[in-house]
Write an enzyme that holds these catalytic residues in place. Structure first.
Site, PDB file in Angstrom:
ATOM      1  N   TRP A 139       0.802  -1.220   0.000  1.00  0.00           N
ATOM      2  CA  TRP A 139       0.000   0.000   0.000  1.00  0.00           C
ATOM      3  C   TRP A 139       0.837   1.274   0.000  1.00  0.00           C
ATOM      4  CZ3 TRP A 139       2.177   2.282   4.020  1.00  0.00           C
ATOM      5  CH2 TRP A 139       2.729   1.448   4.989  1.00  0.00           C
ATOM      6  N   ASN A 140       2.154   1.178   0.266  1.00  0.00           N
ATOM      7  CA  ASN A 140       2.892   2.420   0.572  1.00  0.00           C
ATOM      8  C   ASN A 140       3.061   3.354  -0.624  1.00  0.00           C
ATOM      9  OD1 ASN A 140       4.780   0.625  -0.479  1.00  0.00           O
ATOM     10  ND2 ASN A 140       6.434   1.338   0.840  1.00  0.00           N
ATOM     11  N   LYS A 163      -2.854  -8.649  -7.033  1.00  0.00           N
ATOM     12  CA  LYS A 163      -3.440  -8.757  -5.688  1.00  0.00           C
ATOM     13  C   LYS A 163      -2.808  -7.595  -4.926  1.00  0.00           C
ATOM     14  CE  LYS A 163      -3.265  -9.872  -1.173  1.00  0.00           C
ATOM     15  NZ  LYS A 163      -4.191  -8.793  -0.789  1.00  0.00           N
ATOM     16  N   ALA A 165      -2.649  -4.621  -1.766  1.00  0.00           N
ATOM     17  CA  ALA A 165      -2.860  -4.619  -0.309  1.00  0.00           C
ATOM     18  C   ALA A 165      -4.333  -4.304  -0.024  1.00  0.00           C
ATOM     19  CB  ALA A 165      -1.960  -3.579   0.333  1.00  0.00           C
ATOM     20  N   GLU A 237      10.789  -7.994  -3.725  1.00  0.00           N
ATOM     21  CA  GLU A 237      11.260  -6.652  -3.330  1.00  0.00           C
ATOM     22  C   GLU A 237      10.785  -6.452  -1.898  1.00  0.00           C
ATOM     23  OE1 GLU A 237      13.150  -4.820  -5.038  1.00  0.00           O
ATOM     24  OE2 GLU A 237      12.838  -5.307  -7.136  1.00  0.00           O
ATOM     25  N   LEU A 238      11.672  -6.678  -0.945  1.00  0.00           N
ATOM     26  CA  LEU A 238      11.222  -6.713   0.460  1.00  0.00           C
ATOM     27  C   LEU A 238      11.687  -5.481   1.238  1.00  0.00           C
ATOM     28  CD1 LEU A 238      11.824 -10.529   0.989  1.00  0.00           C
ATOM     29  CD2 LEU A 238       9.810  -9.366   0.052  1.00  0.00           C
ATOM     30  N   CYS A 271      10.425   1.668   1.584  1.00  0.00           N
ATOM     31  CA  CYS A 271      11.424   0.605   1.775  1.00  0.00           C
ATOM     32  C   CYS A 271      12.825   1.177   1.733  1.00  0.00           C
ATOM     33  CB  CYS A 271      11.251  -0.475   0.712  1.00  0.00           C
ATOM     34  SG  CYS A 271      11.239   0.178  -0.958  1.00  0.00           S
ATOM     35  N   GLU A 368      13.213  -3.244  10.829  1.00  0.00           N
ATOM     36  CA  GLU A 368      12.890  -2.141   9.932  1.00  0.00           C
ATOM     37  C   GLU A 368      11.939  -1.170  10.639  1.00  0.00           C
ATOM     38  OE1 GLU A 368      10.574  -3.189   6.452  1.00  0.00           O
ATOM     39  OE2 GLU A 368      11.359  -1.477   5.350  1.00  0.00           O
TER      40      GLU A 368
HETATM   41  P1  NAP Z   1       2.956  -6.791   3.613  1.00  0.00           P
HETATM   42  O1  NAP Z   1       2.141  -6.888   4.811  1.00  0.00           O
HETATM   43  O2  NAP Z   1       3.967  -7.826   3.352  1.00  0.00           O
HETATM   44  O3  NAP Z   1       1.932  -6.702   2.385  1.00  0.00           O
HETATM   45  C1  NAP Z   1       2.376  -6.612   1.046  1.00  0.00           C
HETATM   46  C2  NAP Z   1       1.423  -7.397   0.170  1.00  0.00           C
HETATM   47  O4  NAP Z   1       1.576  -8.791   0.465  1.00  0.00           O
HETATM   48  C3  NAP Z   1      -0.043  -7.089   0.426  1.00  0.00           C
HETATM   49  O5  NAP Z   1      -0.739  -7.203  -0.786  1.00  0.00           O
HETATM   50  C4  NAP Z   1      -0.457  -8.173   1.390  1.00  0.00           C
HETATM   51  O6  NAP Z   1      -1.844  -8.447   1.367  1.00  0.00           O
HETATM   52  C5  NAP Z   1       0.331  -9.350   0.859  1.00  0.00           C
HETATM   53  N1  NAP Z   1       0.639 -10.389   1.842  1.00  0.00           N
HETATM   54  C6  NAP Z   1       0.897 -10.240   3.153  1.00  0.00           C
HETATM   55  N2  NAP Z   1       1.175 -11.444   3.708  1.00  0.00           N
HETATM   56  C7  NAP Z   1       1.090 -12.357   2.722  1.00  0.00           C
HETATM   57  C8  NAP Z   1       1.249 -13.760   2.659  1.00  0.00           C
HETATM   58  N3  NAP Z   1       1.569 -14.479   3.727  1.00  0.00           N
HETATM   59  N4  NAP Z   1       1.068 -14.390   1.478  1.00  0.00           N
HETATM   60  C9  NAP Z   1       0.745 -13.684   0.383  1.00  0.00           C
HETATM   61  N5  NAP Z   1       0.584 -12.344   0.368  1.00  0.00           N
HETATM   62  C10 NAP Z   1       0.756 -11.675   1.526  1.00  0.00           C
HETATM   63  O7  NAP Z   1       3.747  -5.425   3.538  1.00  0.00           O
HETATM   64  P2  NAP Z   1       3.186  -3.998   3.765  1.00  0.00           P
HETATM   65  O8  NAP Z   1       3.061  -3.760   5.216  1.00  0.00           O
HETATM   66  O9  NAP Z   1       1.992  -3.762   2.918  1.00  0.00           O
HETATM   67  O10 NAP Z   1       4.372  -3.111   3.158  1.00  0.00           O
HETATM   68  C11 NAP Z   1       5.472  -2.773   3.906  1.00  0.00           C
HETATM   69  C12 NAP Z   1       6.670  -3.636   3.595  1.00  0.00           C
HETATM   70  O11 NAP Z   1       6.943  -3.634   2.193  1.00  0.00           O
HETATM   71  C13 NAP Z   1       7.916  -3.063   4.218  1.00  0.00           C
HETATM   72  O12 NAP Z   1       8.695  -4.091   4.744  1.00  0.00           O
HETATM   73  C14 NAP Z   1       8.615  -2.406   3.044  1.00  0.00           C
HETATM   74  O13 NAP Z   1       9.985  -2.187   3.238  1.00  0.00           O
HETATM   75  C15 NAP Z   1       8.293  -3.330   1.952  1.00  0.00           C
HETATM   76  N6  NAP Z   1       8.459  -2.668   0.647  1.00  0.00           N
HETATM   77  C16 NAP Z   1       9.498  -3.031  -0.133  1.00  0.00           C
HETATM   78  C17 NAP Z   1       9.722  -2.390  -1.337  1.00  0.00           C
HETATM   79  C18 NAP Z   1      10.864  -2.756  -2.242  1.00  0.00           C
HETATM   80  O14 NAP Z   1      10.842  -2.352  -3.389  1.00  0.00           O
HETATM   81  N7  NAP Z   1      11.855  -3.483  -1.777  1.00  0.00           N
HETATM   82  C19 NAP Z   1       8.853  -1.382  -1.738  1.00  0.00           C
HETATM   83  C20 NAP Z   1       7.794  -1.039  -0.904  1.00  0.00           C
HETATM   84  C21 NAP Z   1       7.606  -1.700   0.296  1.00  0.00           C
HETATM   85  P3  NAP Z   1      -2.806  -7.885   2.534  1.00  0.00           P
HETATM   86  O15 NAP Z   1      -2.792  -6.416   2.450  1.00  0.00           O
HETATM   87  O16 NAP Z   1      -4.128  -8.487   2.163  1.00  0.00           O
HETATM   88  O17 NAP Z   1      -2.260  -8.405   3.812  1.00  0.00           O
END
Ligand code: NAP
Length: 464
Positions: A139-140, A163, A165, A237-238, A271, A368
């Site tokens: 979502w960010n 899919k 957020a 991309e975590l 991130c 983080e």
């Molecule tokens: P998140 O909770 O991991 O959610 C990201 C996406 O993954 C959402 O669509 C979420 O769906 C889905 N998801 C969550 N758990 C899952 C699972 N077990 N299996 C399949 N899909 C799953 O992350 P966030 O809180 O939205 O975003 C923040 C994180 O993203 C931070 O760690 C940030 O650093 C990282 N990020 C990384 C980058 C990069 O380019 N490296 C860029 C932006 C953000 P739901 O919303 O339905 O839970």
């Protein structure tokens, strides 16, 4: 009022909640049948893969135009759903248009067959699309994260499922509708409003050939595990904990300006935000004092107002989690120099916060910090500062401040264990440069010619 996180559901619905007010904006019905849409996107690929470069280029330029035409309403949607300040939301739409233009202009050249001289009369490498690609997105940056995947994937001849957020369903549907309006063929891009527990089913479908996830480490482990068990290609991309190392010869004013900006972009929810400030003893006090002065000048408030520096965080549960990291770090000896407490009210606000004397065993160092919290880390000397920078499980970006550019270049290239290192500037993404991380920050690359080659079959053709 009971607060619901964006990814909680009521009666099979997703709720979009304005994080500035805590009020529900809209509810969206979840997609219940997913096999049908997957099949349709696969059927669409069977024709789409044969469309010409000229056609795809035209559609991609149209997409950039659609983004520009709807700029204000798209930005408003982001601000409403996840609290991004309006100026940053407008800039995000512009950046999406840029990435569309970039791949419209360069995709054909990036994927041009490459002749190789061998014992054949003709041999070359061709780049063929893979098929349906699943994107699981955060979502960010609700538009940018999707476009930086979709522009190269569609130009390469793939079709895509999104899919998104659960708290940004409006953005997810708006992206699908933009792609339709740009003139792309029916069902080349489809949004599935599903919970994360259904991602496995999508990956398992035989028509889905690969998956890309941008999100947390935990989601990455889960998606990569499923992709591995079905032998499907995966890009991750975590998260990151980017170190910003300030050396004794740095321009401290430039370093402070850059660090404050990088820490507070998107209310700290990026991130590649600056997440650890590693300071040599010569500049620790001067840097910290000036940093606090600048943080105090940032206006926290309504994301709709143009002079707001940071708005709310995207959800209250995320804000509470951040505060818990601050509390745990303080219990281990960190000192709060600014902020550090949850304000009254329904909004998901957290103040710009500065923690001093942060050490590697604290959450503020080794987890983080996804919000406006800046940990100051006192290194014993330069060598120690450089070693602290790499003392992390993550490896997304890094930044170094020094006036010695030759030394900066050598350190950037050879010392920092990360997907990028910026000298005297903030870590940022740019369509022309590859983006991604190593270690727990994931694998694979997006953007540039590297990104478009992630979801293609690199095929050898040999003719005698
Ligand atoms: P998140 O909770 O991991 O959610 C990201 C996406 O993954 C959402 O669509 C979420 O769906 C889905 N998801 C969550 N758990 C899952 C699972 N077990 N299996 C399949 N899909 C799953 O992350 P966030 O809180 O939205 O975003 C923040 C994180 O993203 C931070 O760690 C940030 O650093 C990282 N990020 C990384 C980058 C990069 O380019 N490296 C860029 C932006 C953000 P739901 O919303 O339905 O839970």
């Amino acid at each position: 009022m009971k607060y619901l996180a964006g990814n909680e559901s009521v009666n099979n619905m997703f709720e979009s909640i304005n994080p500035a007010t805590g009020k529900t904006i809209r509810t969206y019905s979840k997609t219940t049948q997913i096999q049908g849409p997957i099949e349709e996107v696969h059927q669409s690929w069977l024709n789409y893969r044969h469309t010409s470069w000229e056609q795809r280029t035209k559609w991609m330029f149209n997409l950039a135009e659609e983004l520009r035409t709807q700029r204000s309403s798209l930005a408003q949607l982001m601000t409403d759903e996840m609290g991004k300040v309006i100026g940053e939301a407008l800039a995000e739409v512009d950046k999406c248009a840029w990435v569309c233009d970039y791949y419209a202009k360069h995709a054909a050249e990036f994927l041009k067959p490459e002749k190789v001289t061998t014992d054949a009369s003709e041999s070359y490498v061709a780049y063929e699309p893979l098929g349906v690609i699943l994107a699981v997105m955060p979502w960010n940056f609700p538009f940018w994260q999707v476009f930086r995947f979709a522009a190269p994937a569609l130009m390469a001849g793939n079709t895509a499922l999104l899919k998104h957020a659960s708290n940004v369903s409006g953005c997810a549907l708006a992206i699908e509708s933009l792609i339709v309006r740009a003139g792309f063929p029916h069902q080349v891009f489809k949004t599935l409003l599903i919970s994360s527990d259904r991602v496995k089913e999508v990956i398992a479908h035989p028509a889905v050939k690969a998956v890309t996830l941008t999100g947390s480490e935990a989601a990455g482990r889960s998606v990569a595990g499923t992709a591995g068990s079905y032998l499907k290609k995966c890009v991750l991309e975590l998260g990151g904990s980017d170190p910003y190392v300030i050396l004794a010869d740095a321009d401290v004013e430039l370093a402070v300006e850059t660090c404050v900006k990088s820490r507070l972009i998107n209310a700290g929810q990026s991130c590649i935000a600056a997440k650890r400030f590693i300071l040599v003893p010569e500049i620790y006090d001067a840097f910290t004092a000036r940093f606090i002065e600048r943080m105090k000048q940032i206006k926290v408030g309504d994301p709709q107002e143009e002079d707001t520096g940071i708005g709310p965080m995207a959800r209250r549960d995320l804000r509470d989690e951040l505060h818990n990291q601050v509390v745990r770090s303080v219990a281990m000896g960190a000192k709060i120099l600014l902020g550090g407490s949850i304000p009254e009210g329904e909004g998901a606000y957290y103040p710009p916060t500065v923690l001093a004397e942060v050490t590697p065993e604290m959450p503020a160092f080794n987890e983080e910090l996804f919000g406006p919290v800046a940990p100051m880390i006192r290194a014993e000397n330069e060598e120690h500062a450089l070693s602290l920078a790499n003392d992390s499980d993550f490896g997304l970006g890094a930044a170094l401040f020094t006036r010695d550019l030759q030394r900066g270049k050598t350190l950037a290239e050879h010392h920092f264990q990360s997907g990028s290192c910026f000298v005297n500037g903030l870590v940022k993404s740019d369509p022309r440069l590859p983006f991604g991380g190593i270690n727990h920050s994931g694998y694979g690359r997006e953007l540039s010619h590297h990104g478009i080659k992630e979801f293609v079959n690199i095929k050898t053709v040999w003719i005698k």
